[in-house]
Design a protein around this motif. Structure first.
Motif, PDB file in Angstrom:
ATOM      1  N   UNK A  84       1.055  -1.328  -0.134  1.00 42.19           N
ATOM      2  CA  UNK A  84       0.142   0.127  -0.262  1.00 42.19           C
ATOM      3  C   UNK A  84       1.005   1.013   0.176  1.00 42.19           C
ATOM      4  N   UNK A  85       0.119   2.282  -0.424  1.00 41.39           N
ATOM      5  CA  UNK A  85       1.419   3.493  -0.160  1.00 41.39           C
ATOM      6  C   UNK A  85       1.519   4.062   1.675  1.00 41.39           C
ATOM      7  N   UNK A  86       2.178   4.610   1.109  1.00 40.36           N
ATOM      8  CA  UNK A  86       2.038   5.221   2.962  1.00 40.36           C
ATOM      9  C   UNK A  86       0.548   6.634   3.572  1.00 40.36           C
ATOM     10  N   UNK A  87       0.602   6.888   2.128  1.00 41.51           N
ATOM     11  CA  UNK A  87      -0.738   7.273   2.586  1.00 41.51           C
ATOM     12  C   UNK A  87      -1.998   6.025   3.218  1.00 41.51           C
ATOM     13  N   UNK A  88      -2.151   5.549   2.493  1.00 33.01           N
ATOM     14  CA  UNK A  88      -2.823   4.702   2.405  1.00 33.01           C
ATOM     15  C   UNK A  88      -2.690   3.885   4.299  1.00 33.01           C
ATOM     16  N   UNK A 145      -7.468  16.421 -13.022  1.00 32.66           N
ATOM     17  CA  UNK A 145      -6.957  15.380 -13.842  1.00 32.66           C
ATOM     18  C   UNK A 145      -6.235  15.351 -14.958  1.00 32.66           C
ATOM     19  N   UNK A 173      -6.865   0.294   0.524  1.00 32.92           N
ATOM     20  CA  UNK A 173      -6.551   0.137  -1.016  1.00 32.92           C
ATOM     21  C   UNK A 173      -7.260   0.032  -1.403  1.00 32.92           C
ATOM     22  N   UNK A 227      -8.150   3.575  -3.979  1.00 34.87           N
ATOM     23  CA  UNK A 227      -8.372   3.291  -5.461  1.00 34.87           C
ATOM     24  C   UNK A 227      -9.521   3.870  -6.022  1.00 34.87           C
ATOM     25  N   UNK A 241     -10.172   7.335  -6.439  1.00 41.49           N
ATOM     26  CA  UNK A 241      -8.821   8.535  -7.209  1.00 41.49           C
ATOM     27  C   UNK A 241     -10.521   8.336  -8.574  1.00 41.49           C
ATOM     28  N   UNK A 242     -10.353   7.052  -8.364  1.00 37.15           N
ATOM     29  CA  UNK A 242     -11.401   7.045 -10.125  1.00 37.15           C
ATOM     30  C   UNK A 242     -12.140   8.274 -10.282  1.00 37.15           C
ATOM     31  N   UNK A 276     -13.218  10.466  -8.646  1.00 33.05           N
ATOM     32  CA  UNK A 276     -12.741  12.095  -8.128  1.00 33.05           C
ATOM     33  C   UNK A 276     -13.226  13.038  -7.889  1.00 33.05           C
ATOM     34  N   UNK A 313      -2.909  14.464   2.551  1.00 33.68           N
ATOM     35  CA  UNK A 313      -1.437  14.146   1.997  1.00 33.68           C
ATOM     36  C   UNK A 313      -1.460  15.079   1.678  1.00 33.68           C
ATOM     37  N   UNK A 330       1.413  17.034  -0.559  1.00 41.36           N
ATOM     38  CA  UNK A 330       2.755  16.629  -0.970  1.00 41.36           C
ATOM     39  C   UNK A 330       2.946  17.145  -2.435  1.00 41.36           C
ATOM     40  N   UNK A 341       4.133  19.145  -5.405  1.00 40.57           N
ATOM     41  CA  UNK A 341       5.790  18.870  -6.274  1.00 40.57           C
ATOM     42  C   UNK A 341       6.204  19.751  -6.614  1.00 40.57           C
TER      43      UNK A 341
END
Lengths: 1327, 92
Positions: A242-246, A275, A310, A314, A317-318, A320, A349, A351, A353
């Motif tokens: 999983x990601x750190x966020x999850x 998106x 997870x 997902x 996000x799908x 969103x 979260x 972050x 870029x």
């Protein structure tokens, strides 16, 4: 003008309804340490503004349609502050305050740039934007574009004026199209499906009582996650795929689950909403909120939860693109003004870029690393931002020196910083524990730090260990009887017995019971009326080594029979006048008379062990059959001895016993005083339940100690009880309201609040109440109390869980019911003995004291009686015509009442009266529902359970839920707007807007519609404060609109050919008091009234009659340029009218009449002796209650005992207690009222005596005492040159219906009938 | 950034190589260490990294990719295969 997104509308709405919030202020602070050309910087900003439409817009609200509007007239200006001489701390305060300064979206751009010169000749730059038209990503774009523009200018390069495309306005147009597509609708359906049936109220335990309206005010708490745990988190995320966020999100959800006990947790997260690549360079508010839902069970393992998260992430996000406000609208969560809709917990979260080089600018750290920006050197200058958006928001993303940093943003009206520190410690602890062992059950993962556990146990365990003076209840008495044989031990209205007499009589009966009925080790039933013999008999049963089983004479026969059947009675003792109770033939029965007169030989004392049962008290059981709690002597002795130790009782204590002996607090009433040399006075049942008789009994018996339930005290107060200064009170049995507690400590000697289920013997915790929130204190001697969650894990301090009790107080269990006993009396993991599961919810508050907050199960308390709703339902179901039923408690008129919903069998019928009378055979009165509602079918939840939330709420005026049509033209007009906005016709004037489909966006619309059609000035708060048609109409009628800043209120327009009457507000500053008068005056007569401007704006209040009058004169002359003038005023208002007349005359104008309604003349002799703030506050309290037909008397002495800055809050609490102000009344507003009151009070005292030639008519209230002279001092001032009209009524009633018509009628004869006559002429005619 | 001219589907190998490079760049590891069949999350790939990587792939190929691409297809192999197979429908 351009359209806006739903997200923007939502944020706009929040800002408009809560104009002081800064929850959506996006901020960036930096210190420019190099030299900077501010002029160039400003030009650079303006250049960027030209290229980005959102930087040129304000918002507009046109008839409820919200749009943005281009404002070429508003260039971005660098606001320079005068801070060059300030120290660092002061500068920081100013910068933060500026960052938190709220936006006026209708007037200002969504971007502000502030420059603060520093002492060291550097500059702090603060960029503040409102999220409604801007987001964090836009901030990155802004910084980039401004830097580029600045450099171009500095380098003398050409500036391109190419407007970037697309602009946000284009994006919105595209979005609106996209939202029509099938793809979007499918995505929306998927999001809604995922959330269907979700729990939308996160019930975090709060440090402060949740205010009824969320004001979106927050603050931050920053912490970081130690490097080794940060590393562990990353490693675990990798191995768990999983990601750190999850992972962090999952642990946050576990933490919320452990803090609330809720299994269904919704957490919102922001998504950038960009998106499409082509949106990446566009400034605007693209951000959307996505929601993840965790469904936790008692068996959920962390690794499974991670996989669930997870897929939730997902899918979110799908989908969103689905706008959060549309999700809210589809789910329709119950409108709750105190919470944000759908989600109250948030996890971000962040972050970006683009912000890589600025990362440390957004964390509250000591890292001051400089960066280069546009050739300038920037240092971080952290400012708080976006606080108060949610109850709780965790923001993470940055990592500094190997440590993940985190900020908890929280509503400061709910939580303290201490709680947040604890929450963050628990978060880190959980992260550590779960990452070390990802396969473990989340419900048992270590949550508490070692330090926290130690602290909790120190609170849970009573430090007091006592050794009792005797081992049985009667032995405690016998010991005392030997010491003080001739003192009075017990009395009733007719009889009194000394210790020796009581002992001898009890011993005699004990002998009879032993010798004739061999009761040792068995149970003896007893049913008696209340007098001294009750105590004699109970002692006798104890002395004989038996346990007593009390049955009150008014208990329904069926219930009494069940108890007698289940208690295995060796004998049943009946009072001599008990005739209705017929014990089963199998039970030997005797009467008190028989026992007393029976001759038996004297015998040795029976030896009774402490483990033997002293009594069995039956309480409501869930099966429709009561259950008996079997209490051994050791338990009862422990309670009595603990109370003797703390708070302690004295040898002359006189206790007035009022509790039924089937209620276990009667045990201390009877046996506590006589274990210590005190005296018990037994009130009969009639006295104990009739307030007037009880007040009288308190007078006659003069007790020093009583222990009835809070309901009894309320009953006494409402019957006019004044308190008793030397009375101590132990109160238990039901929650003690804070206002009642405060009143009791004012009116009595001491108040102790105690808590305890029958199963742990009367009480197990106690504390003396000295003010503030009511608690149940700390465990009594030899007792331990724990707060555990559903999985029997200890919860952190401040968090609500279930109260569990261990120690000497834990009783034997339910008589003859081992399975029931086993369910509630558990093995004690913390020490010896058993652990009792109380079923009560509670917590340990921040001060380390226990609080109890109601029941965890289907049990409720009414007037102190424990009731299993199942018990009542079972008994109703036994009525043949009833098919099914649910009984629910509902607060009706501030009291808990039982409402029975029932479904009848097909083809049958039964009336409410019949059900009630059937139940009276089976249940005690307090268990019989007060309201009955027949329903066609029981509503069901998806899980096939009765959906109790779907049951109709009882509305006293609308029991049948008929549609109540508008009753006035005003209501009708408002109703039409409701129907238009809500697009429905079946609306009742008492329907709550938010219950029938109204939501925040519709509220904006409604506000505009009402404003427009009724041509009145209200703001968006209006729809929050008045949520029914009836309430809105009433509010409008009473003029409770939003301040339109005009102090002149038109009470009646009248006709233009009449000379207006100007009325001056009384001391309180408002003019509602003239509504009734206006109605009783000729309709053609124009009536205006002055409201004190300080009511709306505290700064506007004048302190000085002359100054006030001056303002009003100016206003009057605007309205009526020339005399003659007609003036009036009630009370203090009369004085203003007098001075207004004076000033008008000084201007050469004529005043034809000054009508003063029971006004004391402004002469020195009428000034109060001690007109200090406490006196004025006391008057203020009194006047607050008058319009409600109630009295609120708080003597100034009482107020002077309270800290000055708490006096006002105290008055408000007292006012709330008698329902004259709403619980959510705007305290700031009330404070304004009071300040006006004080200002006026002061003004009156400073106003000099002025004997003038002014035509005063005094309306004198005949029912007032002549404390201020026959003519209230007007004769002193004016000699005999004034008119007196006598009015029946007192100072207040003369202004209200029906008495006010006397004044109205008289005014009709005086007003305006001398339109052309001047003052002098009028006087002449009189002479 | 190289742009594929005329929007012709790239070969599987090219996409795999590019995706591996982007992943290595994001995670600051050597491209040699990237295993085409290993789950992306097992590298410690974060949600923000995923957004960025998708953006980079979009820019490189001038196409629009689903935002859940790296979660629905969670190895370099699967991701590349998806892109190649669906290339035409991904062209904006």
């Amino acid at each position: 003008m351009s359209q806006v997104t739903d997200m923007q509308k939502g944020l706009y709405y929040i800002q408009q309804t809560q104009p002081s919030t800064n929850a959506y202020n996006v901020a960036f602070g930096t210190k420019i340490t190099s030299t900077v050309c501010l002029k160039t910087l400003e030009v650079a900003f303006q250049h960027v503004q030209k290229n980005n439409v959102v930087l040129r817009q304000t918002f507009t609200d046109l008839k409820g349609e919200i749009n943005t509007l281009e404002r070429p007239d508003l260039p971005i200006k660098l606001q320079q502050h005068n801070t060059a001489n300030l120290g660092e701390e002061s500068l920081k305060l100013i910068v933060e305050a500026t960052a938190k300064s709220p936006f006026n979206l209708n007037k200002e751009l969504c971007l502000r740039v502030d420059i603060f010169p520093t002492l060291s000749q550097e500059h702090v730059m603060l960029i503040t934007a409102h999220h409604a038209n801007f987001d964090f990503w836009s901030l990155a774009l802004l910084l980039e574009q401004v830097a580029s523009a600045y450099q171009h200018i500095i380098n003398g390069q050409e500036q391109n004026e190419t407007r970037q495309t697309p602009q946000f306005t284009d994006v919105i147009t595209q979005l609106k199209t996209t939202q029509q597509t099938e793809k979007y609708q499918q995505a929306k359906a998927a999001v809604v499906a995922n959330l269907t049936g979700a729990n939308t109220q996160l019930t975090l335990s709060t440090d402060f009582i949740r205010p009824q309206v969320n004001r979106y005010q927050g603050t931050s708490f920053s912490f970081s996650i130690p490097a080794h745990i940060t590393a562990l988190i990353k490693e675990t995320a990798k191995t768990q795929n999983v990601t750190t966020y999850m992972l962090l999100l999952s642990v946050y959800q576990v933490l919320l689950h452990r803090y609330t006990g809720q299994n269904d947790i919704l957490v919102g997260s922001p998504t950038a909403g960009r998106e499409k690549r082509k949106f990446h360079q566009v400034m605007g508010n693209f951000v959307n909120t996505i929601i993840t839902r965790s469904t936790i069970t008692s068996k959920t393992h962390f690794s499974d939860m991670l996989q669930h998260t997870y897929s939730q992430v997902v899918e979110a996000i799908r989908h969103q693109a689905v706008m959060f406000p549309q999700v809210v609208e589809a789910i329709k969560p119950k409108h709750d003004k105190s919470r944000t809709p759908l989600i109250q917990a948030h996890f971000a979260w962040d972050k970006l870029p683009q912000f890589a080089q600025f990362e440390h600018f957004f964390s509250q750290t000591t890292n001051k690393k400089s960066i280069d920006w546009a050739g300038l050197t920037l240092e971080p200058y952290w400012v708080p931002q976006q606080e108060g958006q949610f109850d709780l928001a965790l923001e993470m993303g940055a990592e500094i020196d190997g440590e993940l940093t985190a900020t908890l943003k929280y509503r400061q009206d709910l939580f303290s910083a201490d709680s947040m520190a604890q929450f963050s410690d628990n978060f880190v602890q959980l992260l550590n524990s779960l990452c070390r062992n990802p396969t473990q059950n989340i419900n048992h993962a270590t949550l508490l730090t070692t330090e926290q556990t130690k602290q909790l146990l120190s609170v849970a365990h009573s430090p007091t260990i006592i050794t009792p003076r005797a081992k049985t209840v009667h032995a405690l008495f016998e010991r005392q009887a030997d010491l003080t044989p001739n003192k009075i031990a017990v009395q009733d209205i007719n009889t009194q017995l000394t210790y020796q007499e009581l002992d001898q009589q009890a011993s005699h009966i004990a002998n009879v019971l032993t010798q004739q009925y061999a009761v040792q080790g068995q149970q003896v039933g007893i049913c008696l009326h209340r007098d001294v013999n009750m105590l004699v008999s109970l002692l006798a049963i104890l002395k004989a080594g038996a346990g007593y089983v009390p049955i009150t004479p008014n208990m329904p026969i069926e219930r009494a029979n069940m108890i007698m059947e289940d208690a295995d009675l060796a004998v049943m003792i009946l009072g001599d006048d008990i005739t209705n109770l017929k014990p089963p033939h199998s039970i030997p029965t005797t009467t008190l008379n028989e026992l007393t007169n029976c001759h038996v030989k004297a015998a040795e004392h029976t030896l009774v062990a402490p483990s033997q049962t002293a009594y069995i008290i039956f309480t409501s059981g869930s099966t429709g059959r009561p259950k008996g709690v079997s209490v051994p002597h050791s338990c009862a002795v422990n309670c009595i001895e603990s109370i003797c130790h703390t708070p302690g009782i004295n040898p002359d204590e006189k206790l007035l016993a009022v509790a039924p002996f089937s209620f276990d607090i009667s045990v201390t009433e009877f046996f506590l005083p006589i274990s210590q040399g005190g005296q018990v006075m037994i009130a009969d049942t009639e006295t104990a339940t009739d307030p007037d008789k009880l007040i009288n009994a308190i007078k006659i018996f003069n007790p020093s100690l009583m222990q009835p339930t809070p309901s009894t005290w309320k009953m006494l107060y409402s019957a006019g009880w004044q308190g008793k200064k030397d009375l101590s009170i132990i109160s238990s049995g039901e929650p003690m309201p804070q206002t009642l507690a405060e009143q009791l400590i004012t009116d009595c000697a001491h108040l102790y609040t105690a808590y305890g289920p029958t199963e742990t013997t009367i009480w197990c915790s106690i504390i003396e109440y000295t003010g503030g929130p009511v608690t149940i204190g700390y465990p009594m001697a030899n007792t331990q109390m724990y707060i555990l969650d559903q999985n029997r894990e200890q919860v952190p301090q401040g968090v609500t869980g279930e109260i569990y009790i261990a120690g000497t107080c834990v009783t034997d269990g339910y008589y003859g019911k081992p399975e029931l006993t086993q369910k509630a009396y558990l093995p004690n993991p913390y020490g010896a003995g058993r652990l009792y599961k109380s079923g009560d919810l509670g917590r340990i508050n921040r001060d380390g004291l226990f609080e109890c907050s109601g029941r965890a199960d289907n049990q409720i308390k009414i007037r102190g009686f424990r009731i299993e709703l199942d018990d009542i339902e079972e008994n109703i179901r036994r009525i043949p015509q009833i098919h099914d039923t649910v009984v629910q408690p509902q607060i009706i008129n501030n009291e808990t009442a039982l409402v029975c919903y029932y479904v009848i069998n097909k083809g049958q019928s039964i009336g409410q009266k019949t059900i009630q009378s059937e139940l009276k055979q089976r249940l005690p009165n307090y268990m019989i529902p007060a309201f009955f509602v027949e329903i066609a079918v029981m509503p069901m939840t998806a899980n096939g359970k009765t959906d109790k939330k779907a049951l109709p709420k009882i509305n006293l005026t609308d029991n049948q839920r008929d549609i109540i049509a508008p009753t006035s033209p005003l209501e009708n007009a408002i109703m039409q707007q409701w129907q238009t906005v809500l697009q429905q016709t079946q609306i009742s004037i008492n329907d709550d807007f938010y219950d029938i489909g109204g939501h925040s966006l519709l509220a904006v619309k409604l506000t505009s519609k009402i404003k427009q059609t009724l041509n009145i000035d209200i703001d968006n708060q209006f729809t929050l404060n008045y949520t029914t048609v009836a309430a809105m109409a009433q509010a409008i009628e009473q003029g409770n609109l939003v301040a339109d800043n005009s102090m002149l209120v038109t009470l009646n327009k009248g006709e233009t050919d009449h000379t207006p009457l100007f009325l001056m507000h009384p001391i309180g500053g408002t003019v509602h008091c003239y509504m009734a008068l206006t109605q009783s005056i000729n309709k053609a007569q124009p009536v205006y009234a002055f409201q004190n401007p300080g009511i709306d704006d505290a700064d506007e209040a004048e302190v000085g009659i002359e100054e006030i009058a001056q303002k009003y004169v100016a206003e009057i002359r605007q309205q009526q340029p020339q005399g003659p003038y007609q003036l009036g005023g009630w009370c203090f208002g009369g004085v203003i009218a007098y001075e207004v007349a004076n000033q008008l005359q000084a201007m050469g104008e004529t005043v034809s009449g000054v009508y003063v309604f029971d006004t004391r003349a402004p002469i020195i002799a009428n000034h109060p002796d001690d007109g200090d703030d406490a006196t004025l506050l006391s008057w203020f309290a009194r006047d607050l209650a008058i319009p409600h037909g109630k009295t609120l008397h708080i003597p100034p002495e009482t107020l002077r005992k309270i800290e000055i800055d708490e006096q006002f809050a105290y008055v408000l609490d007292r006012a709330r207690a008698i329902d004259i102000i709403e619980t959510d009344a705007d305290e700031e507003k009330l404070m304004n009222y009071f300040q006006v009151y004080i200002a006026n009070g002061m003004a009156l005292q400073m106003y000099p005596e002025k004997s003038l030639n002014i035509p005063v008519t005094l309306y004198r209230a005949l029912d007032e005492p002549e404390d201020y002279g026959t003519y209230l001092g007007w004769d002193t001032l004016l000699g005999d040159a004034f008119t007196v009209v006598d009015i029946k009524g007192d100072h207040n009633t003369i202004m209200y219906k029906p008495l006010v018509t006397q004044i109205g009628n008289d005014l009709n004869t005086k007003l305006d009938n001398l339109t052309s006559t001047s003052h002098t002429e009028k006087e002449c005619t009189y002479e | 950034m190289n742009t594929v001219i005329n929007q012709v589907a790239p070969t599987l190998d090219i996409v795999k190589t590019k995706a591996s490079e982007l992943l290595a760049e994001r995670l600051r590891i050597d491209v040699i260490e990237v295993d085409m069949n290993k789950k992306l999350t097992s590298y410690g790939l974060d949600s923000i990294d995923a957004v960025t990587m998708i953006g980079d792939l979009e820019d490189w190929l001038d196409i629009e990719l689903p935002s859940t691409l790296l979660w629905d297809y969670d190895t370099i192999n699967d991701v590349a295969q998806f892109i190649v197979e669906n290339f035409e429908s991904l062209v904006d």
